[in-house]
Write a protein that holds these residues in place. Structure first.
Motif, PDB file in Angstrom:
ATOM      1  N   ASN A  31      90.976  38.648 -15.030  1.00 49.90           N
ATOM      2  CA  ASN A  31      89.806  39.286 -15.269  1.00 49.90           C
ATOM      3  C   ASN A  31      89.081  39.029 -16.894  1.00 49.90           C
ATOM      4  N   ASP A  32      89.735  38.417 -17.261  1.00 47.71           N
ATOM      5  CA  ASP A  32      89.256  38.659 -19.086  1.00 47.71           C
ATOM      6  C   ASP A  32      88.707  37.048 -19.197  1.00 47.71           C
ATOM      7  N   SER A  33      89.146  35.865 -18.751  1.00 52.05           N
ATOM      8  CA  SER A  33      89.281  34.373 -19.587  1.00 52.05           C
ATOM      9  C   SER A  33      88.843  33.621 -17.946  1.00 52.05           C
ATOM     10  N   THR A  34      89.149  32.871 -18.159  1.00 50.56           N
ATOM     11  CA  THR A  34      89.133  31.339 -17.371  1.00 50.56           C
ATOM     12  C   THR A  34      89.030  29.981 -18.154  1.00 50.56           C
ATOM     13  N   LEU A  35      90.457  29.249 -17.921  1.00 51.98           N
ATOM     14  CA  LEU A  35      90.850  28.590 -18.144  1.00 51.98           C
ATOM     15  C   LEU A  35      90.265  27.138 -17.197  1.00 51.98           C
ATOM     16  N   PHE A  36      89.404  26.096 -17.761  1.00 50.24           N
ATOM     17  CA  PHE A  36      89.225  24.742 -16.999  1.00 50.24           C
ATOM     18  C   PHE A  36      90.475  23.844 -17.329  1.00 50.24           C
ATOM     19  N   LEU A  37      90.390  23.112 -16.293  1.00 51.92           N
ATOM     20  CA  LEU A  37      91.520  21.944 -16.627  1.00 51.92           C
ATOM     21  C   LEU A  37      91.071  20.868 -16.057  1.00 51.92           C
ATOM     22  N   TYR A  56      75.364  36.014  -7.456  1.00 48.48           N
ATOM     23  CA  TYR A  56      76.546  35.550  -8.691  1.00 48.48           C
ATOM     24  C   TYR A  56      77.110  34.431  -9.259  1.00 48.48           C
ATOM     25  N   LYS A  57      75.384  34.311  -9.653  1.00 45.33           N
ATOM     26  CA  LYS A  57      74.712  32.738 -10.594  1.00 45.33           C
ATOM     27  C   LYS A  57      75.716  32.089 -10.717  1.00 45.33           C
ATOM     28  N   MET A  58      76.058  31.373  -8.757  1.00 41.99           N
ATOM     29  CA  MET A  58      76.968  29.851  -8.727  1.00 41.99           C
ATOM     30  C   MET A  58      75.513  29.163  -8.575  1.00 41.99           C
ATOM     31  N   ILE A  67      83.448  25.664 -12.335  1.00 42.98           N
ATOM     32  CA  ILE A  67      83.157  26.881 -12.605  1.00 42.98           C
ATOM     33  C   ILE A  67      82.203  27.856 -11.368  1.00 42.98           C
ATOM     34  N   ASP A  68      81.819  27.536 -10.980  1.00 47.97           N
ATOM     35  CA  ASP A  68      80.923  28.172  -9.817  1.00 47.97           C
ATOM     36  C   ASP A  68      81.848  29.337  -8.905  1.00 47.97           C
ATOM     37  N   LEU A  69      82.768  28.619  -8.852  1.00 44.87           N
ATOM     38  CA  LEU A  69      83.981  28.961  -7.815  1.00 44.87           C
ATOM     39  C   LEU A  69      84.658  29.941  -8.317  1.00 44.87           C
ATOM     40  N   SER A  70      84.948  29.960 -10.149  1.00 47.69           N
ATOM     41  CA  SER A  70      85.437  31.535 -10.581  1.00 47.69           C
ATOM     42  C   SER A  70      84.830  32.393 -10.778  1.00 47.69           C
ATOM     43  N   LYS A  71      83.499  32.127 -11.074  1.00 48.50           N
ATOM     44  CA  LYS A  71      82.464  33.243 -10.556  1.00 48.50           C
ATOM     45  C   LYS A  71      82.882  34.246  -9.589  1.00 48.50           C
TER      46      LYS A  71
END
Length: 365
Positions: free
Chosen positions: A61-67, A220-222, A266-270
């Protein structure tokens, strides 16, 4: 052939295999992530062809880590690919059911309405199918239309390309047959979801992309997600066939609502984080259980609902096309989830292990 000769040939074959195995290059791990995640990701991607990419998002809920991970020249290294686009395959279906939920909340239709009210034609033999049974795969429809195979001959690597709207119209009005009574049994159906998306477009008099942009992507700004892949080819990761060969993107024609979307982590995490916000009522409606498949597995509108060890609901969907494989799972109570996009073909013999990796990473998230 004498027994001694047969034994000799067998020994030569065994020795040949041993030599091949011995001289196979060992895959080198250059990932720089937490140990357990590192091992899980490396131990999976090392089995895939060179030029395989995984784009992974660890969402809270607070952050997203991308790898990002790339296997190249038998080395697995870390890359930045969170903005790169992949076909998401059947994850498209939960966007289709989100459109349905939005129209329900706008009182344009109800889940129990007969879809023939939205189509330009009645269903074969006046069959009655509701929007809900299409969305939860209990319509009784087969996985594919019975006349689908003959269109694949024209483009075997792009098997839905020529299944145009006139073919779908003719199928539903002249050939449609049910295998089970609607609402009585779960049977996953690409055809059913394709008809659902087609019906929503007919009802609103808008095309599928326009509905997605209006109801979901803009909200959702995708910004880089689309079902019109012809406009974003330069941003797409090359899809790989079952043996690692480049393969074309799929065009699903009249069945676009089953799997035509391309997106990024990025978009799917939104979209995933939007699931954690209770004010998004259309998303909450898609997660409401509509049918019990078996113990510890239900289905909402598109989402498969699984029970984890703590008995929380995990909402899951995966996807696969000729050149890509994807997985998406989240827990809206704990507000966490994992997304994996890859350019692994659904035809690769280990493609289903993308799902397993997603669940394992979810347990570590």
């Amino acid at each position: 052939m004498k027994k001694s000769i047969k034994i000799g040939i067998l020994l030569v074959a065994i020795l040949s295999i041993c030599v091949i195995v011995k001289h196979q290059k060992k895959t080198v791990n250059k990932l720089k992530v937490q140990n357990k995640q590192n091992n899980l990701i490396f131990n999976q991607i090392k089995h895939y062809p060179n030029n395989t990419q995984l784009a992974i998002a660890f969402v809270t809920n607070d952050s997203t880590l991308f790898l990002g991970a790339l296997k190249q020249n038998d080395t697995v290294k870390q890359i930045q690919n969170s903005a790169s686009l992949f076909e998401i395959g059947s994850i498209t279906k939960v966007f289709t059911t989100t459109l349905l939920a939005d129209l329900v909340l706008d009182s344009i239709l109800t889940l129990d309405d007969d879809i023939s009210t939205a189509l330009n034609t009645s269903l074969h033999k006046n069959v009655k199918i509701s929007f809900k049974v299409l969305a939860n795969h209990t319509s009784g429809l087969p996985r594919k239309p019975s006349d689908w195979f003959w269109t694949t001959i024209k483009a075997p690597l792009n098997p839905n390309k020529y299944y145009h709207k006139n073919k779908l119209d003719k199928y539903v009005s002249e050939k449609l047959l049910l295998k089970t009574e609607p609402g009585s049994a779960y049977k996953y159906s690409n055809l059913g979801m394709g008809i659902l998306g087609y019906a929503l477009c007919q009802l609103t008099e808008k095309d599928y992309e326009a509905l997605l942009q209006e109801k979901i992507f803009s909200k959702y700004k995708m910004d880089n997600t689309t079902s019109h892949k012809e406009f974003i080819r330069d941003k797409m990761v090359q899809g790989l066939g079952p043996f690692g060969n480049p393969t074309p993107n799929w065009e699903l024609a009249s069945l676009e609502a089953t799997g035509n979307i391309a997106s990024s982590t990025i978009d799917l995490s939104k979209f995933m984080r939007a699931q954690f916000n209770s004010s998004n009522l259309e998303l909450a409606l898609t997660r409401k259980s509509t049918f019990a498949i078996r113990q510890n597995k239900e289905i909402g509108l598109g989402w498969h609902i699984l029970k984890d060890k703590s008995k929380n609901n995990w909402y899951f969907h995966n996807g696969g096309t000729g050149g890509y494989r994807s997985a998406f799972v989240f827990d809206p109570i704990l507000k966490k989830g994992v997304i994996i996009l890859s350019n692994i073909s659904i035809g690769h013999w280990k493609s289903d292990q993308i799902d397993e990796l997603c669940f394992k990473l979810m347990n570590e998230n």
